[in-house]
Design a protein around this motif. Structure first.
Motif, PDB file in Angstrom:
ATOM      1  N   LEU A  68       0.791  -1.220   0.000  1.00 24.42           N
ATOM      2  CA  LEU A  68       0.000   0.000   0.000  1.00 24.42           C
ATOM      3  C   LEU A  68       0.832   1.283   0.000  1.00 24.42           C
ATOM      4  N   LEU A  69       1.964   1.255   0.691  1.00 18.72           N
ATOM      5  CA  LEU A  69       2.626   2.525   0.999  1.00 18.72           C
ATOM      6  C   LEU A  69       3.180   3.232  -0.224  1.00 18.72           C
ATOM      7  N   SER A  70       3.882   2.511  -1.109  1.00 23.74           N
ATOM      8  CA  SER A  70       4.530   3.179  -2.237  1.00 23.74           C
ATOM      9  C   SER A  70       3.504   3.821  -3.166  1.00 23.74           C
ATOM     10  N   VAL A  71       2.418   3.094  -3.457  1.00 26.00           N
ATOM     11  CA  VAL A  71       1.386   3.638  -4.344  1.00 26.00           C
ATOM     12  C   VAL A  71       0.647   4.781  -3.657  1.00 26.00           C
ATOM     13  N   ALA A  72       0.376   4.628  -2.370  1.00 30.13           N
ATOM     14  CA  ALA A  72      -0.312   5.686  -1.633  1.00 30.13           C
ATOM     15  C   ALA A  72       0.504   6.964  -1.633  1.00 30.13           C
ATOM     16  N   ASP A  73       1.806   6.837  -1.483  1.00 30.15           N
ATOM     17  CA  ASP A  73       2.671   8.019  -1.457  1.00 30.15           C
ATOM     18  C   ASP A  73       2.613   8.757  -2.789  1.00 30.15           C
ATOM     19  N   VAL A  74       2.733   8.022  -3.884  1.00 26.96           N
ATOM     20  CA  VAL A  74       2.690   8.643  -5.211  1.00 26.96           C
ATOM     21  C   VAL A  74       1.329   9.274  -5.468  1.00 26.96           C
ATOM     22  N   ALA A  75       0.266   8.644  -4.982  1.00 23.09           N
ATOM     23  CA  ALA A  75      -1.093   9.123  -5.223  1.00 23.09           C
ATOM     24  C   ALA A  75      -1.516  10.199  -4.231  1.00 23.09           C
TER      25      ALA A  75
ATOM     26  N   ARG B  95       0.996   5.342  11.131  1.00 25.38           N
ATOM     27  CA  ARG B  95       0.594   6.262  10.072  1.00 25.38           C
ATOM     28  C   ARG B  95       1.829   6.652   9.271  1.00 25.38           C
ATOM     29  N   GLU B  96       1.794   6.443   7.966  1.00 28.15           N
ATOM     30  CA  GLU B  96       2.940   6.738   7.116  1.00 28.15           C
ATOM     31  C   GLU B  96       2.450   7.218   5.760  1.00 28.15           C
ATOM     32  N   GLY B  97       3.361   7.853   4.984  1.00 29.86           N
ATOM     33  CA  GLY B  97       2.986   8.239   3.631  1.00 29.86           C
ATOM     34  C   GLY B  97       3.522   9.586   3.216  1.00 29.86           C
ATOM     35  N   ASN B  98       2.857  10.190   2.264  1.00 32.32           N
ATOM     36  CA  ASN B  98       3.275  11.452   1.662  1.00 32.32           C
ATOM     37  C   ASN B  98       3.407  12.542   2.727  1.00 32.32           C
TER      38      ASN B  98
END
Length: 425
Positions: free
Chosen positions: A91-98, A114-117
């Motif tokens: 989930l994380l890599s795609v969520a970050d880009v999106a 909680r992690e991400g962009n």
């Protein structure tokens, strides 16, 4: 009132227009005015729960409750820590880009990870969507963490579908994760971000990853049973009579002198010594590393009237308690078993498999599913249930504890019979 709005289709074409329409629907619905377009059923039902709770739609946001020590304690106690790598990898890599973030909360709706962009994380902080915050539905309103935890199904909440007005610029897609050992809700995985980044495929993607996480937990459970089997096998080889080794959740690792049972219903708080088990009768329990050695003592099974209490009054924990000559024991119910036992309590004369299939699915042909579930129920209720038709036995006195508001009865259930009861039919 018109048909519910197809949020996913409209937002995929024009998210700004979808947000405006939903804002009008939300304002009119919460004000009690007639609405031109209805909210989706899952959203309308959640809004109804919030209004009955007296939640303020202007201020319903997550509140940081957990200190550092309590946060760490909950993290260490959560089975979700074992599947964080699966969630992050998928989930994380795609969520970050999106321009989304990955959020993992426990069954109470408390945000544990909680992690991400980075920019989206800062926006989440301003909304109170922080680590340690309470995003249970009763605190934060309709949202992608609290609502899936209540209804036990994946939910995407877009823009003004959120009960809190502060979240109308946000979109959340959350899916529940259950423990395969006892089907207990252990948390929710959610992907959230600004409404402009909403995509129709987000929810099925999140739900697929949640299922992957559950598969990982099942594999850990199988490995734990293998370890218990290696410890228990030499002991069972020396035991005379019927005995079995089970883990703390009642799953069988090894048996001797009797047919194999997939799972044994243990007391709520098992302790060493004599105990009466519904499916085996009088037994004795001895602790093992990671479980119990259960010896069947083969004394006559007590008879007489039993009192059965079906407690459906709690929001996410449903139990059946049996009190009889052998003592009192309680078993926590899965969502499906809670539905079935409620329907049997409503129909003391009995219910055929076809009638239960009609009650549950609106399809009397789905008898195979009903019979399989009733077979699982009989593993712990044993002789307290009759069949042909399915019913509680005549020697039992059945009491059902219900929520104060009928609308809060088994909110996860989509069964036609339950929907009618919640609607007051």
């Amino acid at each position: 009132m018109h048909a519910p709005i197809d949020v996913t289709r409209l937002a995929a074409v024009d998210h700004a227009r979808a947000a405006r329409v939903l804002s009008e629907v939300r304002s009119a619905t919460l004000a009690g005015r007639r609405v031109r377009i209805a909210p989706r059923q899952v959203i309308g039902e959640s809004w109804g729960r919030m209004l009955r709770e007296g939640l303020d739609p202007e201020h319903a946001v997550g509140v940081p409750l957990l200190g550092r020590d309590e946060l760490e304690r909950r993290r260490q106690a959560s089975p979700l820590r074992h599947v964080l790598p699966v969630l992050r990898e998928n989930l994380l890599s795609v969520a970050d880009v999106a321009h989304h973030i990955l959020v993992v909360a426990d069954a109470d709706g408390l945000v544990l990870w909680r992690e991400g962009n980075p920019s989206v994380l800062r926006s989440a902080d301003r909304l109170g969507f922080a680590i340690g915050a309470d995003w249970g539905e009763k605190v934060a309103g309709t949202n992608g963490i609290g609502t899936p935890a209540v209804i036990r199904r994946p939910v995407q909440v877009f823009a003004s579908e959120h009960f809190s007005r502060r979240l109308s610029s946000w979109t959340c897609s959350g899916a529940p994760i259950t423990d395969p050992r006892d089907n207990r809700l252990i948390g929710v995985v959610d992907v959230s971000g600004p409404l402009e980044s909403m995509h129709p495929a987000t929810l099925p993607w999140v739900n697929s990853v949640a299922k992957l996480a559950e598969a990982g937990l099942r594999e850990r459970h199988r490995a734990a049973l293998e370890r218990l089997r290696s410890v228990a096998a030499p002991m069972l080889a020396r035991v005379g009579g019927r005995a079995l080794a089970v883990d703390a959740y009642g799953w069988t690792a090894a048996v001797t002198g009797m047919p194999h049972l997939d799972r044994l219903a243990l007391p709520g708080s098992p302790a060493p010594g004599p105990v009466w088990l519904p499916s085996l009768g009088p037994c004795s329990l001895e602790p093992l590393p990671g479980g119990w050695l259960v010896r069947v003592t083969d004394r006559p099974e007590p008879r007489g009237t039993a009192r059965i209490v079906l407690d459906l009054g709690q929001p996410r924990r449903w139990t059946v308690t049996v009190a009889g000559e052998a003592g009192t024991w309680t078993h926590e119910l899965t969502p499906r078993h809670a539905e079935l036992l409620y329907l049997l309590a409503r129909h003391p004369e009995g219910r055929s498999a076809a009638a239960l299939a009609e009650d549950l699915f609106g399809d009397p042909a789905r008898t195979v599913t009903v019979r399989a579930e009733m077979s699982r129920v009989r593993r712990y209720l044993g002789g307290f249930l009759e069949h042909r038709p399915y019913r509680f036995c005549e020697q039992s006195e059945v009491q059902v504890l219900l929520p104060d508001d009928p609308c809060d009865l088994l909110p996860h259930s989509t069964a036609p019979a339950l929907a009618g009861t919640r609607a007051g039919d």
